[in-house]
Design a protein around this motif. Structure first.
Motif, PDB file in Angstrom:
ATOM      1  N   LEU A   1     -63.133  35.024 -55.097  1.00  0.00           N
ATOM      2  CA  LEU A   1     -64.272  35.066 -56.012  1.00  0.00           C
ATOM      3  C   LEU A   1     -64.388  33.733 -56.746  1.00  0.00           C
ATOM      4  O   LEU A   1     -63.368  33.132 -57.106  1.00  0.00           O
TER       5      LEU A   1
ATOM      6  N   GLN B   1     -69.406  41.886 -57.397  1.00  0.00           N
ATOM      7  CA  GLN B   1     -69.488  40.905 -56.305  1.00  0.00           C
ATOM      8  C   GLN B   1     -68.343  41.102 -55.312  1.00  0.00           C
ATOM      9  O   GLN B   1     -68.542  41.114 -54.099  1.00  0.00           O
ATOM     10  N   ALA B   2     -67.144  41.267 -55.840  1.00  0.00           N
ATOM     11  CA  ALA B   2     -65.973  41.472 -54.988  1.00  0.00           C
ATOM     12  C   ALA B   2     -66.097  42.766 -54.202  1.00  0.00           C
ATOM     13  O   ALA B   2     -65.790  42.810 -53.006  1.00  0.00           O
TER      14      ALA B   2
ATOM     15  N   THR C   1     -71.272  34.021 -54.119  1.00  0.00           N
ATOM     16  CA  THR C   1     -70.374  34.398 -55.213  1.00  0.00           C
ATOM     17  C   THR C   1     -68.955  34.712 -54.765  1.00  0.00           C
ATOM     18  O   THR C   1     -68.026  34.621 -55.560  1.00  0.00           O
ATOM     19  N   CYS C   2     -68.800  35.109 -53.506  1.00  0.00           N
ATOM     20  CA  CYS C   2     -67.527  35.697 -53.099  1.00  0.00           C
ATOM     21  C   CYS C   2     -67.390  35.643 -51.584  1.00  0.00           C
ATOM     22  O   CYS C   2     -68.392  35.670 -50.858  1.00  0.00           O
TER      23      CYS C   2
END
Length: 127
Positions: free
Chosen positions: A18, A37-38, A104-105
């Motif tokens: 992340l 996000q994760a 984002t990730c």
């Protein structure tokens, strides 16, 4: 079910990387948004590689699944990792937050640690 203290010959792990800058100024995303996000990336890569043997074995572990969440300093570090993973044919998903289209990730599908750790060892655990 494995007995406590025993180890599998192929211990599977899912790595999630992340962007750490998302939680710092000036972006200052809330913790819940970062966790989302994760989660999105991890679910998306498991869905994409659901038929892969290691993915099935990982999911079958139930409450014993091992996930490691690491931090990329910024989008540049995240995308450099994505390119490295692509060059080494490592299955992964770059999560793009919409509608902004912001990377984002990255989540890798579950792998035996020894197959992918070398590409991730420069990243620290997310704090």
């Amino acid at each position: 079910m494995a007995s406590p203290g025993s180890s599998s010959a192929r211990a599977l792990v899912q790595y999630v990387v992340l962007r750490g800058d998302l939680q710092r100024e000036p972006l200052s995303w809330p913790l819940g948004a970062l966790v989302a996000q994760a989660c999105h990336a991890a679910l998306a890569v498991v869905h994409a590689y659901y038929g892969q043997a290691d993915t099935g074995a990982y999911l079958a572990e139930g409450g014993s699944m091992r996930t490691v969440v690491l931090e990329a300093l910024d989008v540049g570090a995240l995308m450099t990792l994505a390119e490295t993973l692509k060059q080494h044919n490592i299955d992964h998903k770059v999560w793009l937050e919409q509608p902004e289209n912001i990377a984002t990730c990255i989540a890798l599908r579950p792998y035996p640690k020894e197959e992918v750790h070398q590409h991730l060892k420069k990243f620290k655990l997310l704090k």
